[in-house]
Motif scaffolding. Sequence first.
Motif, PDB file in Angstrom:
ATOM      1  N   ASP A 156       0.724  -1.120  -0.020  1.00 47.05           N
ATOM      2  CA  ASP A 156       0.030  -0.240   0.094  1.00 47.05           C
ATOM      3  C   ASP A 156       0.864   1.114  -0.083  1.00 47.05           C
ATOM      4  OD1 ASP A 156      -2.076  -1.669   0.054  1.00 47.05           O
ATOM      5  OD2 ASP A 156      -2.428  -1.302   2.115  1.00 47.05           O
ATOM      6  N   ALA A 157       1.852   1.400   0.857  1.00 49.87           N
ATOM      7  CA  ALA A 157       2.621   2.493   0.928  1.00 49.87           C
ATOM      8  C   ALA A 157       3.443   2.780  -0.419  1.00 49.87           C
ATOM      9  CB  ALA A 157       3.836   2.405   2.121  1.00 49.87           C
ATOM     10  N   LEU A 158       4.171   1.866  -0.777  1.00 48.92           N
ATOM     11  CA  LEU A 158       4.813   1.976  -2.027  1.00 48.92           C
ATOM     12  C   LEU A 158       3.692   2.090  -3.324  1.00 48.92           C
ATOM     13  CD1 LEU A 158       7.516   1.895  -3.694  1.00 48.92           C
ATOM     14  CD2 LEU A 158       7.398  -0.489  -3.745  1.00 48.92           C
ATOM     15  N   PHE A 159       2.752   1.756  -3.384  1.00 46.11           N
ATOM     16  CA  PHE A 159       1.745   1.901  -4.505  1.00 46.11           C
ATOM     17  C   PHE A 159       1.359   3.151  -4.449  1.00 46.11           C
ATOM     18  CE2 PHE A 159      -2.241   1.770  -6.805  1.00 46.11           C
ATOM     19  CZ  PHE A 159      -1.927   1.377  -8.043  1.00 46.11           C
ATOM     20  N   GLY A 160       1.044   3.823  -3.132  1.00 49.89           N
ATOM     21  CA  GLY A 160       0.579   5.102  -2.908  1.00 49.89           C
ATOM     22  C   GLY A 160       1.497   6.047  -3.725  1.00 49.89           C
ATOM     23  N   LEU A 161       2.845   5.847  -3.508  1.00 49.30           N
ATOM     24  CA  LEU A 161       3.842   6.732  -4.032  1.00 49.30           C
ATOM     25  C   LEU A 161       4.202   6.612  -5.219  1.00 49.30           C
ATOM     26  CD1 LEU A 161       6.177   9.061  -3.314  1.00 49.30           C
ATOM     27  CD2 LEU A 161       7.580   6.886  -2.972  1.00 49.30           C
TER      28      LEU A 161
END
Length: 520
Positions: free
Chosen positions: A503-508
């Motif tokens: 989630d964190a990486l995809f958001g970025l």
Amino acid sequence: MAHGVLWTVLGLLLWTELGTASLPLVMDSVIQALVELEQKAPVMEASRGASAQSLPTKDSNPHNPLHHFLLGAPSLKAVKLVPHSLSPQLQDLINRVTQHDVRGGQEYGVVLAPDGSTVAVKPLLAGLEAGLQGRRAVNLSLASQATPWDTGDTLPGLRDASPDVTSPNVRTVLPNDKAKPPTTVDSILAVTLAGDLGLTFLQSPQTQSHPGLGTEGCWDQVSVPQTFTLLNPKASMVTMAFLNGALDGALLGDHLSQIPEPRPPFSQLLSQYYGAGVSGDPEFRSNFRRQKGAALTSVSDLTQQVWGTLILLQRLEPGHPQLQNMTQEQLAQVASHATKEFTEAFLECPAIHPRCRWGAAPYKGRPTPLQLPLGFLYVHHTYVPASPCTTFARCAANMRSMQRFHQDTQGWDDIGYSFVVGSDGYVYEGRGWHRMGAHTRGRNSRGFGVAFVGNYTATLPTEAALRTVRDELPSCALRAGLLRPDYKVLGHRQLVHTDCPGDALFGLLRTWPHFTETES
């Protein structure tokens, strides 16, 4: 002491006998040699004549007048050492690593560093010696004199020097530029990088790129390396190992030129640089030499340095077969081309460890070649291993673990990813640029699969790792014709039922310039 140890290392070339048991060709062996020299070499005040035993004679190195001119002045403190007081293994090691050569598809004078990179020792030592002498702007008009050290101006550190101090004629040199030639060369850049880079591109100045620039290689074994074989048998002398050693020498030489005496022993400095970082700075270590190198000097400055060094060589060796009858405009063209290639193909590209470096098992079956260029970059996280890898040893072990899982459990031919990015400053070659991977079901032939080592559901990779995938890797692929200019970036979850890349990486990822919501 530092000056004397370097001169002793070079002087031992005259004494060494071959045939002794060999130490592994690793940087730790070089550091071990320096420790022994620093412990055994008594320092004494000496005149030039008294220190001659520790120096190589002119005949021992007749092919490098540039080093002789810029570094040949003896130190005021020299080491007088009985060679037989050194261990045979140390003498053999020094003999093997203090000369650099490429012949028969193999590279000599290189060692394996703890970060997994291969380093040529000769330009590293040259940079250290130039740094000890102080960063100098050597006047090119002194080429006919024997001692430039008496009149060259000591300059501030490279990072802090204004262009006007480095060279009075600093500007970007274009092929048809009519600018006046430079009048000085920087001693550190000249002996580490500029001379060899210029001579390499002088051989084929009209080509768009030089096929031998930055060629990688494979060690016979990583645990106890002895033989280094190049992946491109037609490689020039400016290999990846040479560029690594030259950059390391320039960076450490610049550092030495700025710090006050007493300077640290070379063994300590190299242990820090090839370890946790110089003076505890994790960014000042070999893992990040390219980033530090990009900040060391500008493109226009380096162009001037390559041009000026070629002029200096032309004056030192009027009969040089490559430089004879070359005009200033031709030398300027070579310098501009060489600097452009070095900057774009090396400094601005990520460092990629080849498969042989991390111990890849053979590919099973016959690989399917990709039809290049491709139009997509698919971003993954490994999830398992969940923790970022921060050292070469850990990243290499993770690569082997993932390959075993993909081959033995999943039944695939190889590790699925095209490339894997660690948190140690390196990219690890999976299936690479030319073989179809097994990373994004149904799309493996359309794009490259790049994975970050770690679980990025709640946290993000390091900024250096993000920059590698966002900017450096695609930029170099574009330049090499491997990726289309209109390429698109997608997360694995957009194409397959998965949470990858977290989630964190995809958001970025959704904020990146080439990100797209759909493939169309």
